[in-house]
Design an enzyme around this catalytic site. Structure first.
Site, mmCIF file in Angstrom:
data_model
loop_
_atom_site.group_PDB
_atom_site.id
_atom_site.type_symbol
_atom_site.label_atom_id
_atom_site.label_comp_id
_atom_site.label_asym_id
_atom_site.label_seq_id
_atom_site.Cartn_x
_atom_site.Cartn_y
_atom_site.Cartn_z
ATOM 1 N N LYS A 169 1.055 -1.670 0.331
ATOM 2 C CA LYS A 169 0.072 0.006 0.068
ATOM 3 C C LYS A 169 0.813 1.256 0.266
ATOM 4 O O LYS A 169 1.253 1.992 1.091
ATOM 5 C CB LYS A 169 -1.261 0.007 1.382
ATOM 6 C CG LYS A 169 -1.889 -1.486 1.102
ATOM 7 C CD LYS A 169 -3.061 -0.944 2.680
ATOM 8 C CE LYS A 169 -3.776 -2.280 2.531
ATOM 9 N NZ LYS A 169 -3.041 -3.622 2.236
ATOM 10 N N GLN A 212 -12.022 -5.935 10.276
ATOM 11 C CA GLN A 212 -13.087 -5.577 9.110
ATOM 12 C C GLN A 212 -14.477 -5.032 9.119
ATOM 13 O O GLN A 212 -14.816 -4.911 10.024
ATOM 14 C CB GLN A 212 -12.900 -6.751 8.318
ATOM 15 C CG GLN A 212 -11.346 -7.663 7.594
ATOM 16 C CD GLN A 212 -11.495 -6.813 6.498
ATOM 17 O OE1 GLN A 212 -11.625 -5.385 6.305
ATOM 18 N NE2 GLN A 212 -10.420 -7.132 5.997
ATOM 19 N N GLY A 236 -7.990 -13.840 3.981
ATOM 20 C CA GLY A 236 -7.385 -14.395 5.244
ATOM 21 C C GLY A 236 -6.794 -14.993 6.651
ATOM 22 O O GLY A 236 -6.934 -16.464 6.475
HETATM 23 O O1 C5P Z 1 -7.870 -11.579 7.844
HETATM 24 P P1 C5P Z 1 -8.699 -10.832 6.553
HETATM 25 O O2 C5P Z 1 -9.196 -12.223 5.081
HETATM 26 O O3 C5P Z 1 -8.974 -9.985 6.917
HETATM 27 O O4 C5P Z 1 -7.334 -10.255 5.342
HETATM 28 C C1 C5P Z 1 -7.972 -9.532 4.285
HETATM 29 C C2 C5P Z 1 -6.326 -9.574 3.685
HETATM 30 O O5 C5P Z 1 -6.714 -8.107 2.889
HETATM 31 C C3 C5P Z 1 -5.492 -8.282 4.607
HETATM 32 O O6 C5P Z 1 -4.053 -9.160 4.439
HETATM 33 C C4 C5P Z 1 -5.313 -6.885 4.397
HETATM 34 O O7 C5P Z 1 -4.117 -5.894 4.576
HETATM 35 C C5 C5P Z 1 -5.610 -7.046 2.802
HETATM 36 N N1 C5P Z 1 -6.157 -5.841 2.805
HETATM 37 C C6 C5P Z 1 -7.375 -5.571 2.983
HETATM 38 N N2 C5P Z 1 -8.180 -4.434 2.289
HETATM 39 C C7 C5P Z 1 -8.144 -3.452 1.966
HETATM 40 C C8 C5P Z 1 -6.535 -4.278 1.419
HETATM 41 C C9 C5P Z 1 -6.326 -5.146 1.541
HETATM 42 O O8 C5P Z 1 -8.313 -6.155 4.491
HETATM 43 N N3 C5P Z 1 -8.049 -2.344 1.691
#
Ligand code: C5P
Length: 241
Positions: free
Chosen positions: A68, A196, A216
């Site tokens: 990012k 999230q 993730g």
């Molecule tokens: O664990 P989870 O499924 O929430 O992981 C989501 C991944 O996506 C993390 O590695 C996070 O850094 C990445 N990500 C995000 N939102 C964004 C860009 C990337 O959650 N806008």
């Protein structure tokens, strides 16, 4: 733009681990079930670029370097050129500053690097916008669409956006941009409320037009990560059919 036809090629697994041992053991475990491994800030800062080579030795999957990036054009160009040398497929940049984006993407797309612009982080909710000083009356969804249009004009290969905005973005930008969606929470995943905010299931995201899903914790924290990945692949495949 080639849209992957197989469910596996649409699944990106986030290697959010603090060290290479755990990351590489996860690569071995999930190899063949995901199309791309994502190296984010935690792993990259801890292990440096050599972890990318180590992943490439174990797997033919693509690599997504999710740093990012956000800086002045000259520094961005330098950082992206360095990323291109590691043979990664995707790299993320922040989307706020237009001039920076257009000045960085032009020359790099030809180096085979696909630049993804982060539209609005999926951890943000509508209430966070005002605190960030973002223009009153602008909704998260409109802001994400504005930034996606802008990323396309600047020559980015795609945008990272929430599944909640994927359909509005697809309508605004058409087919020429990868829509990459994190914040995926399958109905069966028993995660406690986490950071999230704008979450969707794999089915919702794919039906609304997502090209790639970034997952993730629903895989990493599952009792059986391989089984969790397979269930997500099944959902992707049914949503596509
Ligand atoms: O664990 P989870 O499924 O929430 O992981 C989501 C991944 O996506 C993390 O590695 C996070 O850094 C990445 N990500 C995000 N939102 C964004 C860009 C990337 O959650 N806008």
């Amino acid at each position: 733009m080639i849209v992957p036809s197989q469910a596996k090629d649409r699944l990106i697994f986030a290697l959010d681990f603090p060290d290479r041992e755990r990351a590489l053991s996860s690569v071995k475990q999930l190899n063949g079930l995901v199309g791309c491994f994502k190296v984010g800030l935690e792993l990259f800062i801890s292990e440096g670029p050599s972890v990318i080579d180590a992943i490439q030795e174990l797997s033919d999957a693509d690599i997504f370097l999710d740093l990012k990036l956000h800086d002045i054009p000259a520094t961005m160009r330098g950082a992206l050129r360095s990323a291109a040398r590691h043979g990664v497929r995707f790299v993320t940049v922040h989307c706020q500053e237009g001039e920076v984006l257009s000045k960085t993407t032009e020359e790099l797309s030809s180096a085979g690097l696909e630049i993804l612009a982060v539209s609005v982080l999926t951890s943000l909710s509508g209430n966070d916008l005002q605190a960030l000083g973002i223009q009153e009356g602008l909704t998260l969804s409109r802001l994400a669409v504005q930034r996606a249009v802008f990323a396309k004009e600047a020559g980015c290969a795609g945008v990272v956006c929430s599944g909640k905005e994927v359909s509005a973005i697809r309508q605004a930008v058409g087919d020429g941009l990868h829509l990459v969606v994190p914040g995926i929470r399958p109905e069966w995943s028993r995660l406690d409320k986490d950071d999230q905010s704008r979450i969707t299931t794999p089915t919702e995201a794919i039906r609304d037009g997502a090209d790639y899903l970034v997952v993730g914790r629903p895989i990493r924290k599952a009792t059986d990560p391989k089984e969790a990945a397979r269930k997500i692949l099944d959902e992707i495949a049914s949503a596509l059919s």
